[in-house]
Design an enzyme around this catalytic site. Structure first.
Site, mmCIF file in Angstrom:
data_model
loop_
_atom_site.group_PDB
_atom_site.id
_atom_site.type_symbol
_atom_site.label_atom_id
_atom_site.label_comp_id
_atom_site.label_asym_id
_atom_site.label_seq_id
_atom_site.Cartn_x
_atom_site.Cartn_y
_atom_site.Cartn_z
ATOM 1 N N GLU A 104 71.855 21.144 29.004
ATOM 2 C CA GLU A 104 70.757 21.088 28.042
ATOM 3 C C GLU A 104 71.094 21.945 26.832
ATOM 4 O OE1 GLU A 104 66.898 21.456 29.877
ATOM 5 O OE2 GLU A 104 66.073 22.484 28.122
ATOM 6 N N ASP A 106 69.002 23.383 23.476
ATOM 7 C CA ASP A 106 67.605 23.517 23.073
ATOM 8 C C ASP A 106 67.379 24.096 21.687
ATOM 9 O OD1 ASP A 106 66.879 22.760 25.627
ATOM 10 O OD2 ASP A 106 66.374 24.768 26.308
ATOM 11 N N GLU A 108 63.628 25.319 20.348
ATOM 12 C CA GLU A 108 62.192 25.440 20.619
ATOM 13 C C GLU A 108 61.567 26.281 19.516
ATOM 14 O OE1 GLU A 108 61.257 25.048 25.304
ATOM 15 O OE2 GLU A 108 62.047 26.987 24.679
#
Length: 296
Positions: A104, A106, A108
């Site tokens: 993953e 990311d 955010e």
């Protein structure tokens, strides 16, 4: 008066039409490229597929995912974040594979009180292991207009970029450190807007103000210059260039100017770096990649 059958004029018109068609295709279309995955009416595709919005209210957030899976590429998305008092909200935009040992990458965006900066939280998971957080404040207001958030993912490194300025690099150090690098698992693009007021803003001290709901984030100009994974094969296998107009991402690194921009961001705007958190990771337990790479 010029003839309507002028071959030179016709050629120019055809070239312009072709260029416009190519431009439209390269810009992507949310109807063609994404599926709404949750949130019902809170997620909407508008303007003929050129705009997507996610909303959050007290009942639910919303989200979407890409129809395609990718194994290496450059992904660009323009995002305009929740304006005003966005405390407690999280707008997540990331690549992820599936399963317990997933990879993953990311972005955010952690909301905040009006007038306080957003926190851009980044992380990299490899073989199910994350804990590689770096956080930044942005040098602009990300709620006023669209800004471009990009991931370059090739076999050598992952580069996080904001408006084409590198903010983080995660290098492939697998051969020298044994730290796994995302290289075998195809990933989809996901995004969601959700309530995380138990931790998102000042460690959960500031809660979501539901009188300001619905909260809305907007997306535009998605581009995936990437290898599509389908039926166990990559679209880049048959054609090493992948048929891309621009394949520079396949070996992209940082030149001197890029390193200077990265240094500027990390010196001026980084607010957390797991590699320097000695309370969390005493020196003897510092993650292996932190000991071998200057820029993470």
């Amino acid at each position: 008066m010029p003839s309507h059958n002028n071959p030179l004029l016709c050629s120019v018109v055809l070239i312009v039409i072709s260029w416009c068609l190519v431009s439209l295709v390269s810009a992507g279309n949310f109807y063609q490229d994404f599926d709404i995955t949750w949130g019902d009416h809170r997620a909407q595709i508008l303007k003929g597929g050129q705009l997507l919005t996610l909303s959050l209210d007290k009942a639910s957030g919303s989200g979407f995912k890409s129809k395609n899976e990718y194994l290496f590429g450059r992904i660009d998305m323009q995002i305009k974040l929740v304006p005003g008092n966005s405390a407690g909200t999280v707008t997540a935009y990331y690549l992820s594979s599936e399963g317990p040992n997933h990879d993953e990458i990311d972005f955010e965006f952690l909301g905040n009180l009006s007038g306080d900066p957003y926190t851009l939280h980044t992380n990299v998971f490899t073989q199910g292991k994350g804990n590689r957080e770096q956080q930044f404040h942005l040098w602009f207001d990300p709620t006023k207009t669209f800004h471009t958030y990009s991931l370059v993912w090739n076999k050598q490194r992952i580069i996080f970029m904001v408006d084409n300025i590198p903010i983080r690099v995660f290098n492939n150090l697998e051969s020298s450190t044994g730290v796994p690098f995302p290289k075998n698992q195809p990933m989809r693009i996901y995004s969601s807007l959700w309530n995380a007021d138990d931790w998102a803003t000042r460690g959960g001290l500031v809660k979501t103000d539901w009188t300001k709901a619905p909260f809305t984030a907007s997306y535009a100009n998605f581009k995936a210059n990437a290898c599509v994974w389908s039926a166990g094969k990559s679209s880049c296998d048959a054609n090493k260039s992948g048929g891309f107009n621009d394949a520079t991402w396949q070996n992209q690194g940082l030149d001197a100017a890029g390193r200077n921009r990265l240094r500027w961001v990390q010196q001026k705007f980084m607010v957390y770096n797991y590699c320097t958190d000695l309370k969390r990771f005493p020196k003897a337990k510092l993650p292996a990649e932190c000991k071998h790479s200057r820029f993470l």
